[in-house]
Each structure stands twice: as C-alpha cells, then as structure tokens.
Design a protein around this motif. Structure first.
Motif, short mmCIF file in Angstrom:
data_model
loop_
_atom_site.label_atom_id
_atom_site.label_comp_id
_atom_site.label_asym_id
_atom_site.label_seq_id
_atom_site.Cartn_x
_atom_site.Cartn_y
_atom_site.Cartn_z
N VAL A 89 -5.66 6.13 5.80
CA VAL A 89 -6.77 6.78 5.16
C VAL A 89 -6.52 8.33 4.71
CG1 VAL A 89 -9.22 8.01 6.12
CG2 VAL A 89 -8.58 5.57 6.59
N ALA A 90 -5.74 9.04 5.74
CA ALA A 90 -5.15 10.28 5.39
C ALA A 90 -4.47 10.23 3.96
CB ALA A 90 -4.31 10.64 6.28
N LYS A 91 -3.68 9.27 3.70
CA LYS A 91 -2.93 9.29 2.39
C LYS A 91 -3.84 9.04 1.25
CE LYS A 91 1.62 9.52 3.23
NZ LYS A 91 2.45 10.46 2.59
N MET A 92 -5.06 8.31 1.39
CA MET A 92 -6.01 8.05 0.34
C MET A 92 -6.85 9.28 0.13
SD MET A 92 -5.72 5.04 -1.12
CE MET A 92 -7.60 4.68 -1.44
N ASP A 93 -6.83 10.06 1.33
CA ASP A 93 -7.71 11.24 1.24
C ASP A 93 -7.02 12.25 0.15
OD1 ASP A 93 -9.95 10.49 2.81
OD2 ASP A 93 -9.05 11.09 4.49
N LEU A 94 -5.83 12.27 0.28
CA LEU A 94 -5.13 13.37 -0.50
C LEU A 94 -4.91 12.62 -2.00
CD1 LEU A 94 -2.14 13.95 1.99
CD2 LEU A 94 -3.85 15.52 1.23
N LEU A 95 -4.83 11.58 -2.15
CA LEU A 95 -4.44 10.74 -3.36
C LEU A 95 -5.84 11.00 -4.26
CD1 LEU A 95 -2.03 7.74 -3.01
CD2 LEU A 95 -1.59 9.88 -4.19
N CYS A 123 0.96 -1.11 0.07
CA CYS A 123 0.02 0.05 0.10
C CYS A 123 0.73 1.17 -0.07
CB CYS A 123 -0.69 -0.14 1.27
SG CYS A 123 -2.28 1.21 1.35
N LYS A 124 2.01 1.30 0.78
CA LYS A 124 2.77 2.49 0.87
C LYS A 124 3.64 2.66 -0.45
CE LYS A 124 3.49 2.56 6.00
NZ LYS A 124 4.35 2.52 7.08
N SER A 125 3.83 1.43 -1.00
CA SER A 125 4.68 1.53 -2.22
C SER A 125 3.76 2.16 -3.24
CB SER A 125 4.93 -0.04 -2.90
OG SER A 125 5.82 -0.35 -1.99
N CYS A 126 2.28 1.86 -3.41
CA CYS A 126 1.51 2.61 -4.30
C CYS A 126 1.66 4.05 -4.07
CB CYS A 126 0.06 1.84 -4.24
SG CYS A 126 -0.09 0.03 -4.75
N PHE A 127 1.44 4.39 -2.51
CA PHE A 127 1.30 5.95 -2.20
C PHE A 127 2.55 6.61 -2.65
CE2 PHE A 127 -1.44 5.02 1.75
CZ PHE A 127 -2.62 4.54 1.07
N ALA A 128 3.74 5.97 -2.76
CA ALA A 128 4.95 6.51 -3.20
C ALA A 128 4.92 6.74 -4.67
CB ALA A 128 6.21 5.64 -2.86
N MET A 129 3.97 5.93 -5.35
CA MET A 129 3.85 6.16 -6.83
C MET A 129 2.83 7.11 -7.20
SD MET A 129 4.78 2.43 -8.46
CE MET A 129 3.33 1.88 -7.30
N LYS A 130 2.07 7.72 -5.98
CA LYS A 130 0.96 8.54 -6.07
C LYS A 130 -0.41 7.79 -6.70
CE LYS A 130 3.79 12.75 -5.96
NZ LYS A 130 3.57 12.91 -4.69
N ALA A 131 -0.33 6.61 -6.51
CA ALA A 131 -1.35 5.56 -7.01
C ALA A 131 -2.31 5.38 -5.94
CB ALA A 131 -0.83 4.55 -7.87
N ALA A 132 -3.79 5.37 -6.05
CA ALA A 132 -4.38 5.00 -5.18
C ALA A 132 -4.86 3.49 -5.17
CB ALA A 132 -5.71 5.43 -4.89
N PRO A 133 -4.81 2.55 -4.04
CA PRO A 133 -4.96 1.18 -4.41
C PRO A 133 -6.43 0.97 -4.33
CG PRO A 133 -3.34 1.30 -2.47
CD PRO A 133 -3.93 2.74 -3.02
N PRO A 134 -6.85 -0.28 -4.59
CA PRO A 134 -8.30 -0.49 -4.99
C PRO A 134 -9.05 -0.30 -3.62
CG PRO A 134 -7.27 -2.35 -5.89
CD PRO A 134 -6.34 -1.59 -5.17
N PHE A 135 -10.11 0.50 -3.40
CA PHE A 135 -10.80 0.95 -2.40
C PHE A 135 -11.09 -0.28 -1.47
CE2 PHE A 135 -12.55 4.98 -4.59
CZ PHE A 135 -11.08 5.51 -4.78
#
Length: 437
Positions: free
Chosen positions: A404-410, A369-381
């Motif tokens: 949740v906070a990271k998802m809110d930004l992405l 999940c954090k790897s996806c965040f680093a690529m600025k990609a939101a994983p499946p909800f």
C-alpha cells in the motif's frame, strides 16, 4: 550580447553548456561575451577527428533535447547540416529522429518537414537516405511531396516502400493502393518485393485477407508479370491475417506452402503459430515451439513470451504461465549474448498479476507486483486490492502495508482519488481501514 542572453536563459538547465557551445559552433550568432577577455571569446576549433565529430553530434542531440523553442531546434540542426566540418551528419538517424519528433510534439510539423527537406538537399541522393527521411516526415503528404521531388537516383523499391509505409501508418489505405498502382507511370519506380510486402500488410490490416492471398499467389506464380517472388515476410503477413480471422484451413495450408517452398521460418512465423495454439487453448504446444526456436537459434522476442503467458492465463494455468515468464526474464539475447532478458509488454504483467491473485498464488503475485514497482509502474488497482487482502488473510500484514505504501508513492494525478477509494476499503492488521497519507 546574443550569447550572453542565451547563457542567462539556459543557465539553470543541465544541458545549458552544450546548448551554448553548439550555438557558437553551428550558428551565425556572434561569439561575444562582454564578461570575458578577447582571448577567451574565440570560437572553438571545429571538430576534426571522428571521435570529435561524434562528440559534437552527441552535444547537438543533448541541446535539441533540452531546447523547448521549436525555432531554435530547427536552427541548431539546420546550421549543423551546413557545417562543412560535419560532412556525415546526415547519417545520424538518431539525431533527426529526435529533432523531428520534438518539433512534431511542439506542434511545428512544418519545421520538422523543412528540416527533412534540408537533410535530403545536404547529401548526394540515395535510396537509403530518402527512405530514412520519408520514415520521419510528420505526415504522408509531406513524404509524398519529398518522393515526387527526389531525383531518379534516389527512387528505388526501398524508398518507395518507405513512402507506402508512411501512408500505411496514417491509415491512408486507399491512397496507398492507388499510389502503388500508378507508381511506374507517375513516379517512375517499379514496385518490387519490399513494396509488395507493404501492400500485403495494408490489405491484411484492412481485413482484406482474400485479396492479400490473391496477391501472394500472383507473387508466387512466376508467370505473372511484374510480380516479384515472395519471401518469408510475404508469407508471414498473410499467415497473421488468417490467424486474426481464425481461418484454420487457410492458416494450415499456408504453413504447408512455407515448408514446401523451403522458406526458413523466423520469429514472426513461430509467433503466428504460438498465438494460433494459444487461441485454440493449446498453449502447451506453443511452448514446445519455443524449444524448437531455441534449437534452431531463432531468438524469441517479447511477443513470443506474451502469447504463451497470456495463453496459459486464459486457460487458468498460472503455474506454466509463471514458468514461461521467468524463462523470459533470464533468456539471453542472441545479439551480443548480453545478460538482458527480453522485456515483457505491460499487458503481460497485468494479465499474469491478475491471474496469480485470482488463484491466490501470493508469493508469485507479490514478486510481479514488486517488479512493477521497480519499473515505477502501478499495477491494476483491483488486483492490488486482492493481493493486499490475501496477504492480510495469510498473516502477512507487514508486507501488505508495504504494498500500500509503495502504491501511495507511485499513484499520481487523477488516479490518486480512485486509489484512495480502494485503500479506504482495505483492512490491515488491526482491522481498521488504512489511510492514504
């Protein structure tokens, strides 16, 4: 005045200086600036050294990327093509790929085609130049006209295969077949191996694997006139067709022929075999092939690892799937021995992330999940929801809130509403539903 207006229009853009400099150097616009002294308005000296020419081409690419007016993009590159101080501009594939893709996206395929025709007219005819141009035309009809109008010196199996590839990309399979069949009589070129391989690809793509196999046999039979000897690409194409159709007998028989003909397998051959094992639920045998590839110095690519990861996940073996994924991330590329790992396809992240959440492998799922965040990609909800709920259940509410906070930004646009519904269903540390800020 023209230069002054252009400067005002582009002053806010970071590439404005490069754009204006390129207009002065490559276009017929007068170099007039009422605010400058006469000494300062002289046109800059044309680039003379190789490094200076490279810098000029880079500036031109920046200007093309910054410009939103298709007519100006065309004018910039067309003027540069006619500049005698940039004699090898036609070899810059990156520039023309950028320019034609920009013009096509701006809904001016006519200008993209015009630019490519000018490119072909700007240099001595050669099969390589024609092939590069044909691969960039926005439509196959433009590519066909360019090939038909090309001089005999530019027509070869290389350029003809590029024409067939343009038809293949457009899904014009019947036109591809007829063009291939009449190539020698109507276009003056005899299809050789590269063109035959494109035809094989077209047949397989159209689920005509039996016809592809027949053509391959004709190529392998030296008694058949006008058929070139096949190479490993020819065999790989038909092998992939058998894999898609699930034809085990055809697949295994073709593998034996590759070995009997002493053809050296390359990455596509191994990928076909790995995908075959994964499809049969025998992914562990596919991973053994990965070791064979490395022992033979055949560099795996993202398809290699994707097949293994997805195969293991399908079998429910997330431990080996994660092992292969990490192995992929640290694998050094053979080219240049760089430290960059092979990049995974987005679908690999999705499949692996979902499988890890389902198996409650929270640490590994959080890492993905954090790897996806680093690529600025939101994983499946839904998978993120499962991860957050698992973290809360394990007493890791702070990490859950961070996710949740990271998802809110992405999450952007229309997807925010769907994500907001997911967030509304979550309960964090205090048991109250979280709110989407």
């Amino acid at each position: 005045m023209a230069s002054l207006l252009l400067r005002r229009r582009h002053a806010a853009h970071p590439c404005a200086a490069a754009f204006t400099r390129l207009l002065r150097a490559f276009s017929a616009l007068p170099d007039v600036d009422p605010s400058a002294s006469p000494a300062a308005t002289r046109t800059p000296a044309a680039p003379t050294s190789t490094s200076a020419r490279s810098s000029a081409v880079l500036d031109l690419q920046l200007a093309v990327r910054a410009e939103a007016d298709p007519a100006r993009i065309h004018s910039l590159v067309a003027s540069a093509l006619s500049n005698p101080d940039l004699p090898r501009l036609h070899t810059s594939r990156q520039l023309f790929s950028l320019a034609t893709s920009r013009l096509t996206r701006l809904r001016r395929p006519d200008l993209a085609a015009s630019l490519l025709h000018q490119l072909l007219a700007s240099a001595p005819p050669s099969p390589g130049l024609l092939a590069r141009a044909l691969s960039l035309f926005p439509g196959p009809d433009d590519a066909l006209r360019a090939f038909s109008a090309s001089p005999p010196a530019a027509r070869s199996d290389v350029s003809f295969s590029a024409l067939l590839s343009a038809l293949l990309r457009a899904g014009r399979l019947e036109d591809l077949k007829s063009t291939f069949a009449t190539a020698e009589s109507s276009l003056g070129v005899a299809p050789a191996r590269a063109s035959h391989n494109v035809l094989l690809h077209a047949l397989v793509k159209n689920s005509e694997v039996a016809a592809a196999r027949k053509l391959l046999d004709e190529m392998a039979n030296k008694k058949v006139k006008h058929r070139p000897a096949p190479d490993i690409i020819s065999y790989n194409t038909v092998l992939a067709g058998y894999s898609v159709q699930g034809d085990e007998e055809g697949f295994e028989k073709l593998l034996k022929e590759i070995s009997a003909n002493k053809l050296e397998p390359h990455v596509v051959t191994y990928n076909c075999r790995i995908q075959w094992f994964a499809k049969k639920g025998e992914t562990v045998k596919g991973e053994e092939l990965l070791d064979v590839m490395e022992s033979k110095e055949v560099a795996p690519n993202y398809l290699t690892y994707n097949a293994l990861v997805q195969g293991y996940c399908k079998e429910g073996n997330v431990g080996p799937a994660m092992r292969v994924f990490k192995r992929m991330k640290v694998m050094k590329r053979r080219e240049g021995r760089s430290d960059l790992g092979v990049s995974a396809h987005s679908q690999t992240y999705v499949v692996l992330f979902r499988s890890l959440v389902e198996k409650e492998k929270l640490d590994d799922a959080l890492w993905i999940c954090k790897s996806c965040f680093a690529m600025k990609a939101a994983p499946p909800f839904e998978a993120v929801k499962g991860l957050v709920e698992g973290l809360v259940k394990s007493g890791r509410s702070e990490e859950a809130r961070n996710v949740v906070a990271k998802m809110d930004l992405l999450v952007k646009g229309d997807a925010k509403l769907a994500w907001g519904k997911i967030v509304g269903e979550l309960s964090l540390e205090d048991g109250a539903p979280s709110s989407n800020p």
